[in-house]
Design an enzyme around this catalytic site. Structure first.
Site, PDB file in Angstrom:
ATOM      1  N   ASN A 143       0.810  -1.215   0.000  1.00 21.01           N
ATOM      2  CA  ASN A 143       0.000   0.000   0.000  1.00 21.01           C
ATOM      3  C   ASN A 143       0.848   1.272   0.000  1.00 21.01           C
ATOM      4  O   ASN A 143       0.333   2.343  -0.307  1.00 21.01           O
ATOM      5  CB  ASN A 143      -0.957   0.002   1.198  1.00 21.01           C
ATOM      6  N   HIS A 144       2.135   1.176   0.351  1.00 20.97           N
ATOM      7  CA  HIS A 144       3.011   2.351   0.311  1.00 20.97           C
ATOM      8  C   HIS A 144       3.837   2.433  -0.977  1.00 20.97           C
ATOM      9  O   HIS A 144       4.822   3.172  -1.033  1.00 20.97           O
ATOM     10  CB  HIS A 144       3.953   2.362   1.510  1.00 20.97           C
TER      11      HIS A 144
HETATM   12 FE   LIG Z   1       1.750  -2.245   4.016  1.00 19.03          FE
END
Ligand SMILES: [Fe+2]
Length: 225
Positions: free
Chosen positions: A32-33
């Site tokens: 997600n980053h």
């Molecule tokens: Fe993550």
């Protein structure tokens, strides 16, 4: 290796990716980053052994599947997916995983899935859904290693979360005082990585290199400092 927190806790830079690969990682996955550092975009477009989750918006650079040779020459496919629960994804991972697994298995006997997800339920469900079709489903993202490493009946190894390589005297890698302040006051706090009790965590999977079936898995936890 999942490298999405390598750049001071958020994202990955091209320079760090090259260092991790030079240190011996065969493939780097993200999460997600992925987009936290702008400079990774151009790098991902051309990277051969650094992938990002497959179920992100179309039009973003990079890809979610790679095939790379292991040390003994066995071709290993790696798939990277983001969970849907509590993470903002435009595509449910279950919508795309079958196509990715079919594509991976056409090219490699051994298939590893990094399922980067928050919820244990979604990660266990994915591991069960893929049982018998991939070598291993390795959960990442929570930074907390789970004690459920197992080989499922169909021959797919799984662990809900492989844990964190980083400072464990922390709140999932973050300076504990800052993380607690944010949790208590619910106001923005600039978070910083912690430094104490560094451990290498991960999972070791043994498999048959011809069939891709897993024969064993164990969680790895090695103190460093
Ligand atoms: Fe993550």
């Amino acid at each position: 290796m999942n490298g999405e927190n390598a750049a001071d806790g958020r994202g990955l830079t091209p320079r760090l990716a090259e260092r991790i690969l030079a240190a011996g990682a065969d493939v780097i996955t993200l999460g997600n980053h992925t987009w936290a550092r702008d400079e990774i975009r151009g790098y991902l477009a051309d990277a051969e052994r650094v992938i990002r989750p497959a179920n992100v918006a179309s039009g973003l650079p990079g890809r979610g599947l790679v095939v790379a040779p292991a040390a003994d020459g066995t071709q290993v496919a790696v798939i990277n997916l983001l969970g849907w629960l509590f993470l903002q994804v435009p595509i449910n991972p279950f919508e795309v995983v079958d196509r990715l697994v079919d594509e991976a298995r056409r090219e490699a006997p051994v298939v590893v899935v990094d399922f980067h997800a928050e919820a244990t339920s979604e990660k266990v469900a994915m591991a069960r859904w893929l049982d018998g079709r991939v070598t291993a489903v390795i959960g990442t993202h929570t930074h907390v290693q789970t004690s459920d490493a197992r080989v499922q009946p169909g021959g797919t190894a799984a662990i809900t979360d492989a844990g964190m390589t980083g400072p464990h005297d922390s709140v999932i890698g973050v300076d504990a005082d800052l993380a607690i302040r944010r949790a208590r006051l619910l106001t923005p706090v600039r978070l910083k990585p912690a430094s104490g009790d560094v451990r290498i965590e991960g999972a070791l999977v043994e498999c048959d290199s011809a069939s891709g079936r897993a024969t064993a898995i164990r969680a790895l936890r090695v103190p460093v400092a």
